[in-house]
Design a protein around this motif. Structure first.
Motif, PDB file in Angstrom:
ATOM      1  N   LEU A 178       0.825  -1.199   0.000  1.00 27.07           N
ATOM      2  CA  LEU A 178       0.000   0.000   0.000  1.00 27.07           C
ATOM      3  C   LEU A 178       0.865   1.256   0.000  1.00 27.07           C
TER       4      LEU A 178
ATOM      5  N   TYR B 108      -7.978   1.478   0.480  1.00 22.99           N
ATOM      6  CA  TYR B 108      -9.190   1.109   1.209  1.00 22.99           C
ATOM      7  C   TYR B 108     -10.193   2.250   1.324  1.00 22.99           C
ATOM      8  N   SER B 109      -9.873   3.432   0.755  1.00 25.64           N
ATOM      9  CA  SER B 109     -10.799   4.565   0.862  1.00 25.64           C
ATOM     10  C   SER B 109     -11.360   5.018  -0.490  1.00 25.64           C
TER      11      SER B 109
ATOM     12  N   GLU C 176     -14.770  -2.523  -8.399  1.00 18.98           N
ATOM     13  CA  GLU C 176     -15.000  -2.051  -7.025  1.00 18.98           C
ATOM     14  C   GLU C 176     -16.442  -2.265  -6.576  1.00 18.98           C
TER      15      GLU C 176
ATOM     16  N   SER D 293     -15.015  -7.267  -3.124  1.00 16.95           N
ATOM     17  CA  SER D 293     -14.564  -6.593  -1.899  1.00 16.95           C
ATOM     18  C   SER D 293     -13.113  -6.154  -2.067  1.00 16.95           C
ATOM     19  N   LYS D 294     -12.685  -5.236  -1.174  1.00 14.46           N
ATOM     20  CA  LYS D 294     -11.303  -4.770  -1.245  1.00 14.46           C
ATOM     21  C   LYS D 294     -10.309  -5.923  -1.044  1.00 14.46           C
ATOM     22  N   ASP D 295     -10.604  -6.813  -0.130  1.00 14.51           N
ATOM     23  CA  ASP D 295      -9.691  -7.937   0.108  1.00 14.51           C
ATOM     24  C   ASP D 295      -9.619  -8.873  -1.097  1.00 14.51           C
TER      25      ASP D 295
ATOM     26  N   LEU E  78      -7.386  -7.119  -3.608  1.00 18.18           N
ATOM     27  CA  LEU E  78      -5.985  -7.165  -3.186  1.00 18.18           C
ATOM     28  C   LEU E  78      -5.401  -8.564  -3.372  1.00 18.18           C
TER      29      LEU E  78
END
Length: 896
Positions: A88, A96-97, A156, A160-162, A165
C-alpha cells in the motif's frame, strides 16, 4: 452586485454547467462506446491463475515443473499484514478509501503529461492494475486507460477490497518468470513470503513498478533506492516506527536467484508424466495448476540413477580413455572471464564437472573449474590408470607422463569425491601404523644415542590431536559413450517405482526404457521355457545340446546357431540349459513346441505376437523389445504368474488439491478365486514323442510398448475396486520357473548376484551377437527390474562384455539398495507341486542317489528306463554325461 457583474456571473455559471454537461455527455458517449467490449467482472471470481504443471514422486518429492509462469497462489489470510502495508505504501495508500480510481493520481499523471509531453505515470490504483493485468494490455494508449478506469469502477462495485488485493498479490508480474509475490519470494529469497523480514518485504513491494529496473538481482543499487523509499513511506504513513525504519534501511541486499529446486532428479519420469498430463488436459496442463503424482519412489529412483551412472562409468573405464572432450585455444587461458563463460556453457553430465587444463606436469595436471578455482590432479587420481582407447577391444599402454595426452586448453571431466571425517581418520590411522612400523624397523638398527621416543617421521605431533575434517578430492574421468536403461516395477500392479532412460537427460532426451527397441537375447528365453513347462515339459526334461544346421534352398540361408561358450554338453536337463543359457537347447525346444504355439503363448505376458519374428530365432531373443516390455514380462514371474500393465501416473490433483484423476491398474489378487475370464486355462499337454518339426525362417519387427492412460477409479475407491490382473501362466508354472531362474543366480550366468546374500532373487542374463546388447532382468517378489546396456549406434560393446559383466552390476547395485531392510519373500508353493528324486543324467525318477527336482503332481517323469526315453530328447540317449556340472550333481542337492 451590479447588473453587469450579475450577468457575467450567470454567464460563467451557464458555461460551467454546459461544460459539465458536455463532459458528462462525452464521458457517457465513451462509456457507451467502450462498454460492450468490457469483460464481465464476475469472471474474476472464477479466474484461474496460470499455475505451472508440477510432477511429484509418490512420496511428494518435486521432480518436474512445466509452464512459462511460476506461480504459487496465496490468500489474504496467508499474507503478512506488514507486507500488505508495504504494498500500500508503494502503490496505493488510499486503496481502502477510494472507489477504484484516484482523481488525485490521475491529475498528477495529467500534469506530468502536460509538462513533459509524454506519459510519465498512469496514476493507477491497485484496482486499476488488477483490471490491466487480468483483462487489458500494458500499452500506453488513452483508450486503454479509459477502459481501465471503467473496468476498475465495475470491479470495485462487485468485489470486496480484500478480494481485489488478493488478485493483485497473486497476478502481478515480478520478474524471473515469477507471477505473484509468493512465487517471487521463492525466486528471490528461496523462502515463503511469511518468512521474510521487513527490509525484504519492502524490496518485494518495489518490484511491480518496474520488475527489470528495480530487480534486486540485476540492479541491486537501484532496487536498494526503491526499497528505502518505500520504507520511508511506511514510516511517514505510521506503518512502522523509527527503530524498525533504521534497522531496515541498513540491512544488506540478500536477494539472489533461487530457481525452483527439484527435490530429486528424475527427468525421464517427469517428461513421461508431462506427456500424459497433456494427453489428459491439453494445453491447460501447463497453466491450470495440476499436480501429477507418479508411482515413482524417490529412494528407489535415486538409487537407480546412481547405479546406472556408476555402472556405465565402470564399463567405460575398462575400454580406455578417449582423450580430452574438447581442445580450446590456449590463448583463451589468459582471459579468465571468457574461460569461465565457456565452461559454464558445458553441461554438467552425470555429476561429472567440466574443467580446463591450465598446466601440465609429468605426473599431474592443473585444471580450472567453473567456479574459478584452480586445483591439481595428482598422478594417483585417474592419471596413473589411463590407457588410451583404440577400439572397444583394444587399449594402448599406460601413460608414463601426463603430457603424452594432455595440453593446456584441454577440456576434461572430473568427479568430485567427498572423503568423510571417518575415512580421513582411517587414513590417518593407517599412516600412523605404517610410520610406527617404519620407526620400529629403524630402531632395530639405531645406535644407543638415538632417542626412542621421537615422534615417527611423517606423523606430526599436531596430527595426533587434530580433529579429522572431511575433504574433497577430484579425480580425472570421462563421460561414458555407451548408454543404459533401467526400469523397476511393482509386481502386484505394474506401478513404475524407478525409471532411468539414459546416462543423463541433458545429454540425450531419448528415453531408452520406452523408446529403444533392442534385441533381448537370452533375456527372452524364460518366456519360451514357460510355454514348454505349461505344455507338459518339466524342469528335468532332457534336450540335446548338440550342433544343429538349418538349410534353405538358397545356400545363403544356412543358419548354424551356436552356444556363446562354443561348447556342447549333449543331453541336458531343461533347468541346466536355462541357467547355463544354452542356445541350442532353446532352439530345439521351440522347434518341438511349434512357433505358432509359442507365439500365442507369449502373448499372455503382454507381448504383441504380430510384432515378433515368426521363426526359430525368437528362442534366442531376436525380436526387438524395450526394457519396459521385458520388465512387464518378468513381473509375471515375480507375482506368481499374473500379467500386469506398467503405469506411471497414479493420481492428479487440481489447483485446489482435489483429486480429479485416480489410476485404476490391473492388480494381482492371489487369494481371489480364478475364473475362465481371467485365465483361458492350461493347454493340453503335448505328446512328447510326436511333435512336429518347424524350421520356418520368416522375419518380423517389434514396436516399443506405449504407456496407456488407465481408467479413472471412483474417488476413495479401495483395493477391491481395482480390476483383477489376468493370469499369464499357471501358479505351478510360475513356481517352477521361479526355481529355475533362481538357479541362474545360484550357479549360472548371474552368479555375481550372490553378493547380495538373498535367497529370493532370480533373473536371467542376455547378450546379443557382437556383443551389441547386454541385459539382466530379474526380480524378487518386491520388485521386477530390467537393465539394458549398449550403444545407441548399435556398435559392439567389446568381446569380453556380456549381460553378466555390463548389465548385472547395475542391477545388483540398484536392487541391493532397493531391497535393503526388506524381508525375503518367496512364492507360495502350490498344493500340487511335489519334490522327487531324479537321475540328473536322464531326468527320470530314481530310488537311490540322484538329485531332487520339483514337478506338478500330474506330470511326474517316468522311472529310470531308457526304453521310454523319447527320441526328441537326444539322438544318442545312452551318451554318458561328461560335463563337470552333471558330475557335480550326482549327489543330492537341496531345494530352495
Amino acid at each position: 452586485m451590479t447588473e453587469k457583474a450579475r450577468n457575467r456571473l450567470l454567464s460563467l455559471l451557464w458555461l460551467a454547467l454546459a461544460g459539465a454537461a458536455a463532459g458528462a455527455m462525452a464521458f457517457s458517449s465513451i462509456y457507451l462506446y467502450l462498454k460492450p467490449g468490457l469483460p464481465s467482472v464476475e469472471s474474476l471470481r472464477d479466474i484461474r491463475l496460470q499455475t505451472p504443471l508440477r510432477i511429484y514422486s509418490r512420496d511428494m518429492k518435486l521432480i518436474g515443473e512445466f509452464g512459462e509462469k511460476r506461480r504459487s497462489p496465496i490468500t489474504i489470510a496467508q499474507t503478512p499484514d506488514m507486507f500488505i502495508k508495504a504494498i500500500l505504501a508503494a502503490e496505493d495508500d488510499a486503496f481502502y478509501s477510494h472507489s477504484g480510481v484516484s482523481i488525485k493520481g490521475l491529475m498528477r499523471a495529467a500534469r506530468q503529461l502536460v509538462a513533459s509531453g509524454s506519459i510519465q505515470s498512469g496514476g493507477s490504483t491497485l484496482t486499476m492494475q488488477v483490471a490491466r493485468n487480468f483483462f487489458l494490455s500494458r500499452d500506453q494508449h488513452f483508450i486503454r486507460k479509459f477502459n481501465e478506469i471503467l473496468l476498475s469502477l465495475q470491479i470495485e462495485q462487485e468485489l470486496s477490497k480484500d478480494e481485489i488485493l488478493a488478485l493483485y498479490i497473486n497476478k502481478i508480474f515480478l520478474g524471473n518468470r515469477a507471477y505473484g509475490f509468493q512465487a517471487a519470494a521463492q525466486v528471490y529469497y528461496g523462502k515463503d513470503i511469511n518468512e521474510l523480514n521487513l527490509a525484504q518485504w519492502a524490496m518485494m513491494a518495489g518490484l511491480p513498478k518496474a520488475p527489470s529496473t528495480y530487480n534486486p538481482i540485476a540492479n541491486p543499487s537501484r532496487a536498494l533506492v526503491r526499497r528505502n523509499w518505500i520504507l520511508k513511506r511506511m514510516l511517514d504513513l505510521g506503518y512502522i516506527d523509527q527503530d524498525a525504519y533504521k534497522n531496515s534501511i541498513t540491512a544488506p541486499v540478500t536477494a539472489r536467484y533461487h530457481g525452483r529446486d527439484l527435490d530429486m532428479s528424475a527427468p525421464y519420469v517427469a517428461e513421461m508424466a508431462r506427456k500424459e498430463a497433456v494427453e489428459l488436459f491439453g494445453d491447460a496442463a501447463y497453466t491450470d495448476g495440476y499436480q501429477v503424482i507418479t508411482t515413482v519412489d524417490s529412494k528407489l529412483q535415486d538409487a537407480a540413477r546412481k547405479a546406472l551412472q556408476n555402472g556405465l562409468e565402470t564399463y567405460d573405464s575398462r575400454h580406455g580413455y578417449r582423450g580430452p572432450e574438447q581442445r580450446l585455444d590456449p590463448e583463451l587461458l589468459a582471459d579468465n572471464d571468457q574461460l569461465v563463460d565457456l565452461l559454464r556453457e558445458i553441461p554438467l553430465l552425470g555429476d561429472l564437472e567440466p574443467a580446463v587444463v591450465t598446466a601440465v606436469a609429468p605426473q599431474s595436471l592443473s585444471v580450472q573449474l567453473r567456479d574459478r578455482r584452480v586445483i591439481e590432479i595428482p598422478w594417483d587420481r585417474g592419471l596413473s590408470t589411463i590407457r588410451p582407447y583404440i577400439s572397444e577391444n583394444a587399449r594402448g599402454p599406460r601413460l608414463k607422463s601426463a603430457d603424452e595426452m594432455f595440453a593446456p586448453g584441454d577440456v576434461v571431466r572430473l568427479r568430485r569425491v567427498l572423503i568423510s571425517a571417518e575415512e580421513v581418520e582411517k587414513e590417518r590411522e593407517n599412516a600412523r601404523v605404517a610410520a610406527i612400523e617404519n620407526a620400529a624397523e629403524s630402531l632395530a638398527d639405531a645406535t644407543v644415542t638415538d632417542d626412542p621416543f621421537t615422534t615417527p617421521e611423517g606423523l606430526a605431533d599436531d596430527e595426533q590431536t587434530e580433529t579429522p575434517q572431511p575433504r574433497e578430492e577430484w579425480h580425472l574421468t570421462q563421460v561414458p559413450a555407451a548408454q543404459s536403461a533401467l526400469v523397476s516395477l511393482q509386481p502386484e500392479d505394474g506401478a513404475i517405482r524407478a525409471l532411468v532412460g539414459g546416462y543423463d537427460f541433458r545429454q540425450s532426451h531419448f528415453n531408452r526404457v520406452t523408446q529403444a527397441a533392442r534385441q533381448p537375447g537370452s533375456n527372452f528365453k524364460p518366456f519360451i521355457y514357460s510355454s514348454a513347462i505349461e505344455r507338459g515339459y518339466t524342469a528335468a526334461s532332457i534336450i540335446n545340446d548338440a550342433p544343429i544346421i538349418f538349410e534353405q534352398t538358397n545356400l545363403e540361408d544356412v543358419w548354424r546357431p551356436e552356444n556363446s561358450s562354443g561348447d556342447f554338453l549333449g543331453p541336458i536337463r531343461l533347468r541346466q540349459a536355462l541357467y547355463l543359457s544354452k542356445n541350442l537347447v532353446s532352439i530345439r525346444l521351440l522347434q518341438a513346441l511349434g512357433i505358432d504355439y509359442a507365439l500365442n503363448f507369449v502373448e499372455n505376458f503382454g507381448f504383441d505376437r504380430s510384432k515378433l519374428a515368426r521363426n526359430l530365432t525368437i528362442a534366442l531373443g531376436s525380436s526387438a523389445l524395450t526394457p519396459l516390455e521385458i520388465a512387464r514380462g518378468y513381473a509375471a514371474f515375480a507375482n506368481g504368474g499374473f500379467r500386469v500393465e506398467p503405469y506411471l501416473v497414479d493420481q492428479v490433483l487440481d489447483v485446489h488439491g482435489d483429486t480429479i484423476y485416480q489410476a485404476l491398474p490391473l492388480t494381482v489378487c492371489s487369494d481371489c478365486p480364478e475364473t475362465s475370464e481371467q485365465y483361458g486355462g492350461e493347454p493340453e499337454p503335448i505328446d512328447l514323442q510326436s511333435i512336429p518339426q518347424e524350421t520356418a525362417l520368416a522375419s518380423g519387427e517389434r514396436e516399443p510398448l506405449e504407456l496407456r492412460t488407465l481408467p479413472v477409479a471412483p474417488l476413495h475407491a479401495d483395493e477391491q475396486a481395482r480390476p483383477r490382473a489376468p493370469r499369464a501362466i499357471s501358479a505351478e508354472t510360475a513356481y517352477i520357473m521361479d526355481s529355475m531362474l533362481k538357479d541362474v543366480i545360484k550357479k549360472g550366468t548371474g552368479r555375481m548376484a550372490l553378493s547380495m546374500k538373498r535367497g529370493d532373487i532370480a533373473g536371467k542374463t542376455g547378450t546379443t551377437n557382437g556383443p551389441r546388447d547386454a541385459w539382466f532382468s530379474g526380480y524378487s517378489p518386491h520388485l521386477a527390474t530390467s537393465v539394458w546396456v549398449g550403444f545407441d549406434s548399435n556398435s559392439e560393446l567389446g568381446k569380453n562384455e556380456y549381460g553378466g559383466s555390463a548389465a548385472l552390476p547395475i542391477w545388483i547395485d540398484f536392487m541391493s539398495e532397493a531391497l535393503e531392510g526388506l524381508p525375503e519373500r518367496h512364492l507360495a508353493q502350490p498344493d500340487d507341486i511335489v519334490t522327487m528324486r531324479i537321475n540328473p543324467r536322464t531326468g527320470l525318477r530314481t530310488s537311490r542317489g540322484g538329485i531332487f527336482e520339483i514337478f506338478r503332481a500330474d506330470r511326474l517323469p517316468g522311472r529310470e528306463n531308457y526304453g521310454n526315453y523319447p527320441s526328441i530328447y537326444s539322438e544318442s540317449p545312452d551318451t554318458p554325461a561328461t560335463n563337470d556340472d552333471q558330475a557335480q550333481e550326482s549327489l543330492p542337492e537341496e531345494l530352495f
